[in-house]
Design an enzyme around this catalytic site. Sequence first.
Site, PDB file in Angstrom:
ATOM      1  N   TYR A 157     -30.632 -14.898 -19.389  1.00 39.68           N
ATOM      2  CA  TYR A 157     -29.748 -13.779 -19.329  1.00 39.68           C
ATOM      3  C   TYR A 157     -29.892 -12.973 -20.559  1.00 39.68           C
ATOM      4  CZ  TYR A 157     -25.220 -11.497 -20.061  1.00 39.68           C
ATOM      5  OH  TYR A 157     -24.237 -10.510 -20.650  1.00 39.68           O
TER       6      TYR A 157
HETATM    7  N1  LIG Z   1     -17.925 -10.733 -19.042  1.00 38.31           N
HETATM    8  C1  LIG Z   1     -18.509 -11.209 -20.220  1.00 38.31           C
HETATM    9  O1  LIG Z   1     -18.136 -12.408 -20.733  1.00 38.31           O
HETATM   10  C2  LIG Z   1     -19.424 -10.405 -20.828  1.00 38.31           C
HETATM   11  C3  LIG Z   1     -19.960 -10.711 -22.179  1.00 38.31           C
HETATM   12  C4  LIG Z   1     -21.010  -9.899 -22.613  1.00 38.31           C
HETATM   13  C5  LIG Z   1     -21.665  -8.724 -22.033  1.00 38.31           C
HETATM   14  N2  LIG Z   1     -20.993  -8.463 -20.702  1.00 38.31           N
HETATM   15  C6  LIG Z   1     -21.710  -7.743 -20.082  1.00 38.31           C
HETATM   16  O2  LIG Z   1     -20.726  -6.505 -19.817  1.00 38.31           O
HETATM   17  C7  LIG Z   1     -21.076  -5.915 -18.652  1.00 38.31           C
HETATM   18  C8  LIG Z   1     -20.022  -6.064 -17.497  1.00 38.31           C
HETATM   19  O3  LIG Z   1     -19.861  -7.648 -17.399  1.00 38.31           O
HETATM   20  P1  LIG Z   1     -18.772  -8.003 -16.294  1.00 38.31           P
HETATM   21  O4  LIG Z   1     -18.579  -9.268 -16.424  1.00 38.31           O
HETATM   22  O5  LIG Z   1     -17.665  -7.033 -16.140  1.00 38.31           O
HETATM   23  O6  LIG Z   1     -19.596  -7.871 -14.897  1.00 38.31           O
HETATM   24  P2  LIG Z   1     -18.983  -8.546 -13.433  1.00 38.31           P
HETATM   25  O7  LIG Z   1     -17.434  -8.377 -13.307  1.00 38.31           O
HETATM   26  O8  LIG Z   1     -19.916  -9.428 -12.733  1.00 38.31           O
HETATM   27  O9  LIG Z   1     -19.376  -6.849 -12.506  1.00 38.31           O
HETATM   28  C9  LIG Z   1     -20.885  -6.700 -12.452  1.00 38.31           C
HETATM   29  C10 LIG Z   1     -20.937  -5.295 -11.859  1.00 38.31           C
HETATM   30  O10 LIG Z   1     -22.259  -4.877 -11.987  1.00 38.31           O
HETATM   31  C11 LIG Z   1     -22.524  -4.604 -10.552  1.00 38.31           C
HETATM   32  N3  LIG Z   1     -24.259  -5.009 -10.308  1.00 38.31           N
HETATM   33  C12 LIG Z   1     -24.744  -6.188 -10.575  1.00 38.31           C
HETATM   34  N4  LIG Z   1     -26.083  -5.930 -10.036  1.00 38.31           N
HETATM   35  C13 LIG Z   1     -25.984  -4.647  -9.584  1.00 38.31           C
HETATM   36  C14 LIG Z   1     -27.329  -4.072  -9.307  1.00 38.31           C
HETATM   37  N5  LIG Z   1     -28.616  -4.761  -9.177  1.00 38.31           N
HETATM   38  N6  LIG Z   1     -27.169  -2.737  -9.059  1.00 38.31           N
HETATM   39  C15 LIG Z   1     -26.055  -1.892  -9.518  1.00 38.31           C
HETATM   40  N7  LIG Z   1     -24.906  -2.766  -9.720  1.00 38.31           N
HETATM   41  C16 LIG Z   1     -25.120  -4.015  -9.843  1.00 38.31           C
HETATM   42  C17 LIG Z   1     -21.780  -5.141  -9.697  1.00 38.31           C
HETATM   43  O11 LIG Z   1     -21.729  -4.700  -8.335  1.00 38.31           O
HETATM   44  P3  LIG Z   1     -21.014  -5.133  -6.974  1.00 38.31           P
HETATM   45  O12 LIG Z   1     -19.966  -6.075  -7.462  1.00 38.31           O
HETATM   46  O13 LIG Z   1     -20.683  -3.737  -6.251  1.00 38.31           O
HETATM   47  O14 LIG Z   1     -22.320  -5.707  -6.525  1.00 38.31           O
HETATM   48  C18 LIG Z   1     -20.437  -5.027 -10.598  1.00 38.31           C
HETATM   49  O15 LIG Z   1     -19.815  -4.018 -10.420  1.00 38.31           O
HETATM   50  C19 LIG Z   1     -22.518  -6.448 -18.099  1.00 38.31           C
HETATM   51  O16 LIG Z   1     -23.600  -5.705 -18.520  1.00 38.31           O
HETATM   52  C20 LIG Z   1     -22.402  -7.909 -18.858  1.00 38.31           C
HETATM   53  O17 LIG Z   1     -23.729  -8.333 -19.225  1.00 38.31           O
HETATM   54  C21 LIG Z   1     -20.131  -9.274 -20.224  1.00 38.31           C
END
Ligand SMILES: NC(=O)c1ccc[n+]([C@@H]2O[C@H](COP(=O)([O-])OP(=O)(O)OC[C@H]3O[C@@H](n4cnc5c(N)ncnc54)[C@H](OP(=O)(O)O)[C@@H]3O)[C@@H](O)[C@H]2O)c1
Length: 251
Positions: A157
């Site tokens: 990741y």
């Molecule tokens: N949460 C954390 O702790 C954290 C920490 C650091 C960075 N981040 C970054 O912040 C961002 C959001 O994280 P999150 O935790 O909010 O994510 P999340 O709740 O897992 O949601 C992921 C989103 O990405 C979409 N997605 C996944 N694969 C996709 C694809 N191939 N094409 C289009 N859409 C896709 C999903 O769509 P569907 O559900 O509609 O399939 C969903 O809307 C990410 O870039 C993550 O790496 C998160």
Amino acid sequence: MNTTALSNRIALVTGASKGIGAHIATELAAAGAAVIVNYRTDEAGADRVVKEIAENGGRAVAVRADVGRSDEVKALFATARETFGTVDVLVNNAAISEFGPLGSYTDEQYRRHADTNFWGPMLTMQELIGQTDLGPASIINISTAGTTTLPPYASLYVATKAALDAATVIAARELGPRGIRVNTLAPSVSDTDGTRSSGFIGSPLADQAVAQIPLGRLGTPDDYGQVVVFLASDAARWITGAHLHVSGGQR
Ligand SMILES: NC(=O)c1ccc[n+]([C@@H]2O[C@H](COP(=O)([O-])OP(=O)(O)OC[C@H]3O[C@@H](n4cnc5c(N)ncnc54)[C@H](OP(=O)(O)O)[C@@H]3O)[C@@H](O)[C@H]2O)c1
């Protein structure tokens, strides 16, 4: 909140059906942008985000596309242009994250992470800059504080996000002369749909993560939207190629 900071702007947020992306979409709309709410599988979630934006007087449309597929990204931009016009704010938020020790990863996991977390943002950036009538624009790539904290069991990741960090700086250098700004926003570990469904939230690992965050808590999805609005707006007109930790000090 400044409800006109982004009026006349057209914003595309990938992965906006839930979590951080959903909050970014609603904040961009509240600041006046018309928003394309991209999703891959969660149509109901994307529709909820669009409904919330409309109920608050904003403009949004949900569009399905897998960001890792060039044909679907082309179709996503075509729909965005037909619906609202030329996209000039791009937030690359969609990502997946699976963790494990070296030796445990499969070919399929590698391809899925590389396609979604790295190639997806590359494809959307390429489509954005290929719009013939594009003027000044802002790209915000959502990375992770993990590319500087480098935690064990996150090599796949974090490496895909580190590749995106590098591409972001290079893109800022290439696109600066066109008035296109490209910045990285690096969140901390956060309480989102993704970290809940993976079982991370509520596990001892979450407590360990909080211990590394000087401000003493996990991030929440609404910690990020206003920062994205700022980076997209003219207030950030002199900021490009920046790597902004929005992480409670985790770095
Ligand atoms: N949460 C954390 O702790 C954290 C920490 C650091 C960075 N981040 C970054 O912040 C961002 C959001 O994280 P999150 O935790 O909010 O994510 P999340 O709740 O897992 O949601 C992921 C989103 O990405 C979409 N997605 C996944 N694969 C996709 C694809 N191939 N094409 C289009 N859409 C896709 C999903 O769509 P569907 O559900 O509609 O399939 C969903 O809307 C990410 O870039 C993550 O790496 C998160």
